[in-house]
Design a protein around this motif. Structure first.
Motif, short mmCIF file in Angstrom:
data_model
loop_
_atom_site.label_atom_id
_atom_site.label_comp_id
_atom_site.label_asym_id
_atom_site.label_seq_id
_atom_site.Cartn_x
_atom_site.Cartn_y
_atom_site.Cartn_z
N SER A 58 70.41 79.75 2.77
CA SER A 58 71.69 79.62 2.07
C SER A 58 72.14 80.99 1.57
CB SER A 58 71.54 78.67 0.89
OG SER A 58 72.57 78.87 -0.04
N SER B 164 79.86 80.07 5.30
CA SER B 164 80.58 80.78 4.25
C SER B 164 81.84 81.45 4.77
CB SER B 164 79.68 81.85 3.62
OG SER B 164 78.53 81.27 3.09
N ASN C 215 73.50 82.83 4.44
CA ASN C 215 74.38 82.12 5.37
C ASN C 215 75.71 82.83 5.60
OD1 ASN C 215 76.69 80.16 5.97
ND2 ASN C 215 74.89 78.98 6.50
N HIS D 95 76.59 74.31 2.95
CA HIS D 95 75.29 74.98 3.02
C HIS D 95 74.15 73.97 3.11
CE1 HIS D 95 75.92 79.39 1.65
NE2 HIS D 95 76.91 78.99 2.41
#
Lengths: 292, 271
Positions: free
Chosen positions: B208, B215, B211, B147
């Motif tokens: 993040s 992921s 995301n 991330h």
């Protein structure tokens, strides 16, 4: 003493000239966790078999030897083009409206533009599932107005996907356009109309050419984002439409075929970077055109 | 020569076309968020719009949706860690390359920004291969590392933009008046770039928290994040609880956005 700041030489200080060391941590981080993985991706894509025992260009030969793969790659790249063109068509007037509004209206507009950018992509895509579904707004409206006998299949079609992507990526287009359009000298527009040009002529001969850098920046971001929009592509596009991101995901997670997944990732990455570089060249050329 | 103040066919048609297109764009931007909000208050079991009747039942059902709660908690923790590291690494790098016109600085700038245009999905896959080849088991930490790579560019971009507004003469006067480098940084540089860092941190956190591409490959069963969990819900069952989660996310985002607009002038930093 009269000295312009431009030619003043800073006296030597302990630590002076060592500012570059501040870039070391991030450089090291990127070298290990960004550059190395990408190099590894190249290496993995060069394995000839899925058990990764010998090297060869077999994966690439396999990819380009099958018309199906060409179709997936082509439709992904073309999807990006369609979304980018439509986003520009709707986004440009919005950015133009922003420059013509008062300060209060401007803050309201900018919040409407930024909000979707900051709301989760899943949430935004989900909205389109609600809008385009069998019980969705569009179908309800069509049925009520008698324009359709039975609910239309809008979800899981390419047109539905394009509409959703245009909305999801619109802020990426509008923000750079607003930046360039607000920097545009209003005297030029006044001069153009004082010389007798109508609004259309002023727009196409002055505003549009001068905002080319913003258009290029917006197109670049929108294109790169819409070809890789895995969630929107898989939820609104559904099972029938296959694009490169899902293809890569399938090969990795479902089929565990790493070398092939790596090879199609490489093909995808290189094609996207190719388009991005082409747009960048256009941007440079347009800057030269303006300063000429 | 026509009088520019008198409306002509050109002025009229231009205003009509621009007005229509921009109104359509505004509607297109705002409508989906409103649709999700309204749908989340439905009393029914399907995502029908407009809902047959209204209730808070799906919000109440979130109270014991422990899987969603766990995923939300993981995403929050991840966002905080990622933002913290991104701000430190990104700000330091921005200070180093900000005022340098040298080739190495431009090169590093391009490298650090490249995650923004590179298909992030390919990077996610590359990361997965990297950690498993290195024999490192996927964990919260490896997920955070992935991330950070895609979040750093946001901090770097806004911080560089605010550094560009810092007049070098200010630094020189501060130094010639006897201030040390740290003191100058604290009293001159930091106040100027604070808003840039703040806006960058906010966007890094949101990127993040939202995301997917990284992921998708890097989050395992023990570290399930909210966007992936919601994607699975939508993919499998079109559960109305997803609408309620969306409702919560929209309200929190709007609130955070208004706060950031007041504190750091978010919209100015984004442009």
């Amino acid at each position: 003493m009269v000295a312009s700041t431009a030619d003043t030489v800073a006296p030597a200080k302990p630590l002076a000239g060592l500012e570059w060391t501040l870039a070391l941590p991030l450089t090291a981080f990127f070298a290990v966790f960004f550059v190395t993985p990408l190099l590894l991706l190249v290496v993995v894509s060069l394995f000839a078999d899925s058990e990764m025992t010998r090297f060869g260009l077999d994966q690439y030969a396999k990819f380009f030897g099958d018309a199906f793969n060409w179709k997936v790659l082509g439709s992904t790249l073309f999807l990006g083009v369609k979304v980018t063109v439509l986003t520009l068509l709707f986004g440009y007037p919005l950015a133009w409206l922003y420059t013509r509004s008062g300060p209060r209206m401007q803050s309201a507009l900018i919040l409407v533009v930024i909000l979707p950018l900051l709301t989760s992509v899943v949430v935004r895509t989900f909205a389109w599932v609600v809008i385009l579904g069998r019980d969705g707004i569009v179908n309800n409206l069509l049925l009520t107005l008698g324009l359709a006998e039975t609910p239309l299949r809008l979800l899981y079609t390419e047109n539905g996907l394009v509409a959703a992507l245009v909305q999801v990526q619109m802020p990426l287009m509008v923000l750079p356009l607003i930046t360039t359009l607000t920097r545009l000298d209003p005297n030029l527009l006044d001069a153009s109309s004082a010389l007798g040009a109508g609004p259309w002529r002023t727009f196409f001969k002055v505003t549009l050419p001068l905002s080319l850098p913003g258009i290029v920046a917006g197109c670049l971001l929108t294109y790169a984002a819409s070809v890789t929009a895995f969630i929107t592509q898989s939820l609104v596009g559904g099972g029938q439409l296959l694009f490169m991101p899902q293809y890569i995901y399938q090969q990795t997670i479902t089929l565990h075929n790493w070398p092939f997944a790596a090879a199609i990732s490489m093909v995808f990455m290189v094609s996207v970077l190719g388009v991005v570089m082409l747009l960048n060249l256009l941007g440079r050329a347009s800057k030269g055109y303006i300063h000429a | 020569m026509p009088d520019p103040r008198r409306p002509t066919w050109g002025t009229f048609s231009f205003g009509l076309v621009m007005g229509t297109l921009s109104t359509a764009a505004l509607l297109l931007l705002a409508a989906p968020t409103l649709v999700v909000l309204v749908t989340s208050f439905t009393d029914g079991y399907s995502l029908k719009f407009p809902p047959p009747s209204y209730s808070l039942r799906w919000y109440v059902s979130l109270l014991d949706a422990w899987q969603l709660q766990d995923a939300a908690l993981t995403s929050l923790q991840l966002g905080v860690v990622v933002t913290g590291v991104s701000v430190v690494l990104g700000t330091a790098a921005a200070l180093a390359i900000g005022r340098s016109r040298k080739g190495w600085a431009r090169g590093l700038d391009a490298l650090f920004m490249s995650p923004l245009v590179l298909p992030a999905l390919a990077f996610g896959l590359a990361s997965l291969m990297f950690f498993s080849t290195a024999g490192i088991e996927l964990s919260f930490l490896t997920l955070a590392v992935g991330h950070i790579v895609v979040s750093v560019p946001y901090v770097l971009r806004t911080t560089l933009a605010s550094l560009a507004q810092l007049d070098p003469a200010l630094l020189e006067s501060s130094e010639s008046l006897g201030a040390g480098r740290l003191y100058t940084f604290r009293r001159v540089t930091l106040p100027t770039i604070r808003n840039g860092i703040g806006a960058g941190a906010f966007i890094a956190f949101m990127s993040s928290f939202d995301n997917i591409p990284v992921s998708l490959f890097m989050a395992d069963a023990r570290n399930e994040v909210l966007p992936i969990r919601m994607w699975q819900i939508l993919e499998n069952s079109l559960d109305v609880r997803a609408a309620a989660v969306s409702g919560v996310l929209i309200v929190v985002t709007v609130f955070a956005m208004v706060v950031m607009e007041r504190v750091a002038g978010l919209s100015r930093q984004l442009r």
